[in-house]
Design an enzyme around this catalytic site. Structure first.
Site, short mmCIF file in Angstrom:
data_model
loop_
_atom_site.label_atom_id
_atom_site.label_comp_id
_atom_site.label_asym_id
_atom_site.label_seq_id
_atom_site.Cartn_x
_atom_site.Cartn_y
_atom_site.Cartn_z
N THR A 196 4.43 4.28 -0.88
CA THR A 196 5.04 2.95 -0.82
C THR A 196 5.59 2.64 -2.21
O THR A 196 5.46 3.46 -3.11
CB THR A 196 4.01 1.87 -0.45
OG1 THR A 196 3.19 1.62 -1.59
CG2 THR A 196 3.13 2.29 0.71
N CYS A 197 6.17 1.46 -2.36
CA CYS A 197 6.74 1.18 -3.68
C CYS A 197 5.66 0.98 -4.73
O CYS A 197 5.90 1.10 -5.91
CB CYS A 197 7.68 -0.03 -3.62
SG CYS A 197 6.89 -1.49 -2.95
N ASN A 198 4.45 0.70 -4.30
CA ASN A 198 3.38 0.48 -5.28
C ASN A 198 2.47 1.67 -5.50
O ASN A 198 1.66 1.67 -6.41
CB ASN A 198 2.52 -0.71 -4.87
CG ASN A 198 3.19 -2.02 -5.19
OD1 ASN A 198 3.92 -2.10 -6.19
ND2 ASN A 198 2.98 -3.01 -4.36
N PRO A 211 -1.18 -8.03 3.62
CA PRO A 211 -1.46 -7.28 4.83
C PRO A 211 -0.59 -6.03 5.07
O PRO A 211 -0.94 -5.19 5.87
CB PRO A 211 -1.20 -8.31 5.94
CG PRO A 211 -0.21 -9.24 5.34
CD PRO A 211 -0.43 -9.26 3.87
N GLN A 246 1.35 0.21 6.45
CA GLN A 246 2.01 1.36 5.82
C GLN A 246 1.14 2.61 5.91
O GLN A 246 1.64 3.70 6.16
CB GLN A 246 2.32 1.03 4.35
CG GLN A 246 3.50 0.06 4.22
CD GLN A 246 3.57 -0.58 2.84
OE1 GLN A 246 2.57 -0.69 2.13
NE2 GLN A 246 4.76 -0.99 2.45
N GLY A 295 18.70 -23.44 -3.61
CA GLY A 295 17.78 -22.87 -4.59
C GLY A 295 17.13 -21.61 -4.04
O GLY A 295 16.88 -21.52 -2.83
#
Lengths: 428, 292
Positions: free
Chosen positions: A53-55, A122, A127, A198
């Site tokens: 995963t990206c982390n 979560p 994943q 915003g």
């Protein structure tokens, strides 16, 4: 200690490496089958699973030989080194590795989102599930990893159900969702009105939609901007002059503009509530200076929150989550213990079963050999012989089994010897 | 004679034991629901429903035995009424839990059920199973045999519904205060959403209102059956009428002017206070409608 195999893990995460390193080690989903095949083709690696995963990147493998964990870890490092053409010193510097119970613990923690950047988020469980599915499709996981991962998913569920780790929102936009749920119970069927553009307000609106809000009205001083954003979010653009007229349609009004004064005032909301027959409305003001008159809060069935309110909840939730994480760690500890014990137990039973079968089949083979000399036997005699032989088998095996069970601390050389003699034989 | 009295004693004993079992299960259920709420565990209340359901079955059996033992519907004295109101609340809660899963509700309701059941167990058996003024009145003819149990059952079930309305009203006010004061503490996290409090509260109110209306009508019919008078101006009758009018008032403004939320919550609480006065206070004021 795991019977005939060891579980080994090599990984890199946001805790050990910056994104520059992680992205170099990430696996592209379309090539994951290929990578898994390369992984399990290696010596000492019988099963493999890659979570990317990206982390984080986690490579989890099972090795069929005992006491070869170190060698298996080197194999995984070598695999990463070759696959990503990445310097092996760099790998050793940024990656971590675990084996056996420590690997099991890491897998449980990652799957339960205790190792995540935002603890309790979560997505990671999903994943990991996906990664496991890919590995199943690639046929790179067998009995050991399947058992491990299935347990990991049960543990993740336990952690979710038994602790409050994922129950509170820790970012402003999720807090908006949480608050809305405390007013409306469910976001299904609600209409959101977004005034201004915003970034934070837009994010909050997106979250509300993700959590079930069914419609979004987008108001902007520049109609073109409203139309643009509405196209993107599948919403409906509203002319700025019309927002007061349309406001009664909305359950949730989010405001974030650069206007230096109140855009939504007390009388407008009173009118809107009348039109709505007092069905409640919620106002989220993310603009500074504020655009929604806080006095609206004095009206029944109207609830106003500004950016400070949202931030204070997010902050409180963050510390709450840390406390819950401690409880989750305790769950993980016991689960790791149970899982390792179950593995060892399964192994011991297999050895004992094999041993008994072996002795029993030897004994009855002897009976068959002596049949000729015994002549023909009556049914009763046959039965008596069987009972006698079974009794002998039991008498002979029982003390050995007792000894095996007592000496089972997982490392007993005694058990090793019996395993060598009987368990392997049984498999052949 | 000896044998039948023995059977009666035996029935009395088994009724008490069943009621004790129900009490125990309600108590465990109450503690369990408190734990669920306190730990914010996401375990669904299925275990809780099973516990309370088992208690309910034991309780139902206890009431059934009492009925056949006494030969009349067993809600004629405070001991029996306490037990019956607990039973009615549980019945109402179980039916409601088919549709709504509000964690905070059993935590408030079950201790109440426990207390009512306990009161019933602790109260001594009355000297006469049937109060003097009811003597003969219930069993006079087929109509009174049916209409009296119907009257009491309807009224008590309406009270059970109003208790839920009351609890929802209180939960609404607390949750609303949390939201308006921006105090997001333990209550904020544990209490249900405002819309849920409002919806359950109002549903219960409507159900209670219908039951109370029927209860009052059957009461009037029974009055007439007994002594030919529809109305005695008894304190309890007057209070019941006031209760009925308060709930009518809430329903009316809900439907015509869209009253909801805080206002309805406050009125529900007022309504319930009057219910309590009707139920308990009228006893103190005397009058002829004193039983129960």
């Amino acid at each position: 200690m795991i019977a005939d195999m060891s579980i080994v893990l090599v990984g890199v995460s946001h805790k050990t490496a910056a994104v520059e390193i992680r992205e170099r080690l990430a696996f592209v989903e379309t090539h994951i089958h290929d990578a898994l095949h390369q992984l399990v083709d290696r010596e000492l690696i019988s099963e493999g699973l890659i979570v990317s995963t990206c982390n984080r990147v986690e490579v989890i493998v099972a090795t069929p030989k005992q006491n070869e964990a170190e060698a298996a870890i080197s194999q995984v490092y070598d695999f990463l080194h070759r696959y990503h053409s990445c310097d092996s010193h760099l790998l050793r510097k940024h990656c971590y590795h675990h084996s056996d119970s420590s690997a099991i613990k890491h897998v449980f923690r990652v799957t339960s989102s205790l190792d995540s950047m935002v603890v309790g988020e979560p997505q990671i469980t999903g994943q990991v599930k996906e990664a496991f599915q890919r590995a199943q499709e690639a046929d790179s996981v067998g009995h050991s990893l399947t058992r491990l991962m299935n347990r990991a998913f049960v543990v993740a569920k336990r952690v979710r159900n038994e602790t409050g780790i994922g129950s509170s929102a820790v970012s402003i936009s999720f807090v908006a969702v949480e608050l809305a749920k405390k007013v409306f119970e469910t976001l299904k069927g609600t209409t959101v009105m977004l005034i201004g553009a915003g970034e934070m307000a837009e994010l909050a609106a997106r979250h509300l939609l993700n959590y079930g809000a069914s419609r979004i009205l987008i108001v902007n001083r520049t109609y073109e901007n409203a139309k643009h954003l509405a196209d993107e979010m599948k919403g409906e653009p509203v002319h700025f002059e019309e927002f007061e007229k349309r406001m009664p349609e909305a359950e949730i009004v989010i405001c974030s503009t650069g206007a230096p004064h109140y855009l939504v005032n007390h009388d407008q909301v009173r009118g809107a509530l009348d039109t709505r027959r007092n069905r409640p409305m919620m106002f989220i003001d993310i603009s500074v200076p504020r655009n929604i008159d806080p006095a609206i809060s004095n009206l029944d069935n109207a609830f106003v929150f500004d950016v400070d309110d949202l931030e204070s909840i997010a902050e409180a939730n963050r510390s709450e989550r840390e406390r819950e994480a401690l409880r989750a760690e305790a769950i993980i500890e016991t689960e790791v213990e149970h899982f390792t014990a179950a593995l060892a137990e399964g192994d011991l039973n297999a050895v004992i079963g094999a041993f008994r079968r072996e002795v029993s089949s030897m004994t009855f083979a002897e009976l068959d050999r002596s049949r000729k000399r015994l002549g023909s036997l009556s049914e009763d005699q046959e039965e008596a012989l069987r009972v006698m032989l079974n009794a002998i088998v039991n008498k002979f095996t029982q003390p050995v089994i007792k000894q095996l069970r007592e000496s089972d601390d997982g490392h007993s050389p005694y058990l090793e010897a019996w395993r060598e003699m009987y368990h392997h034989k049984d498999k052949e | 004679m000896l044998l039948s009295s023995r059977i009666l004693i035996c029935a009395r004993k088994s009724m008490t034991i069943l009621l004790m079992i129900a009490l125990l299960l309600y108590m465990v259920g109450a503690f369990y629901s408190i734990i669920i709420l306190a730990t914010k565990s996401k375990h669904a209340g299925r275990g809780l429903i099973a516990l309370v359901g088992a208690g309910f079955i034991a309780h139902t059996a206890a009431i059934g035995i009492d009925w056949s033992r006494l030969g009349h519907f067993p809600i004629v004295n405070p001991k029996e009424v306490s037990s019956f109101i607990a039973w009615a609340i549980v019945a109402y809660y179980l039916v409601m839990s088919l549709r709504y899963h509000v964690r905070a509700l059993p935590t408030i309701i079950l201790p109440l059920v426990f207390v009512f059941t306990l009161i019933s167990l602790l109260l001594p058996d009355p000297a006469q199973s049937l109060p003097l003024m009811l003597e003969g009145a219930i069993t006079a003819n087929v109509v009174t045999q049916i209409i009296f149990p119907a009257h009491v059952t309807l009224v008590i079930f309406s009270y059970a519904a109003f208790i839920v309305t009351f609890v929802c009203g209180v939960m609404y006010l607390i949750q609303e205060h949390e939201l308006k004061a921006k105090h997001f503490g333990a209550a904020f996290q544990r209490l249900p959403a405002l819309n849920t409090c409002d919806e359950i509260g109002y549903r219960s109110l409507s159900i209670g209102f219908v039951l109370l209306t029927l209860g009052v009508v059957t009461g009037i019919v029974w009055n007439n059956q007994r002594d030919g008078r529809y109305w005695h101006n008894d304190p309890k009758e007057v209070m019941a009428l006031v209760t009925w009018m308060i709930y009518l008032f809430i329903m009316h403004y809900r439907l015509t002017a869209g009253w909801r939320g805080r206002r309805v919550a406050l009125l529900s609480i007022v309504g319930f206070v009057v219910v309590l006065l009707t139920w308990l206070g009228a006893r103190a004021l005397g009058g002829y409608h004193v039983f129960g």
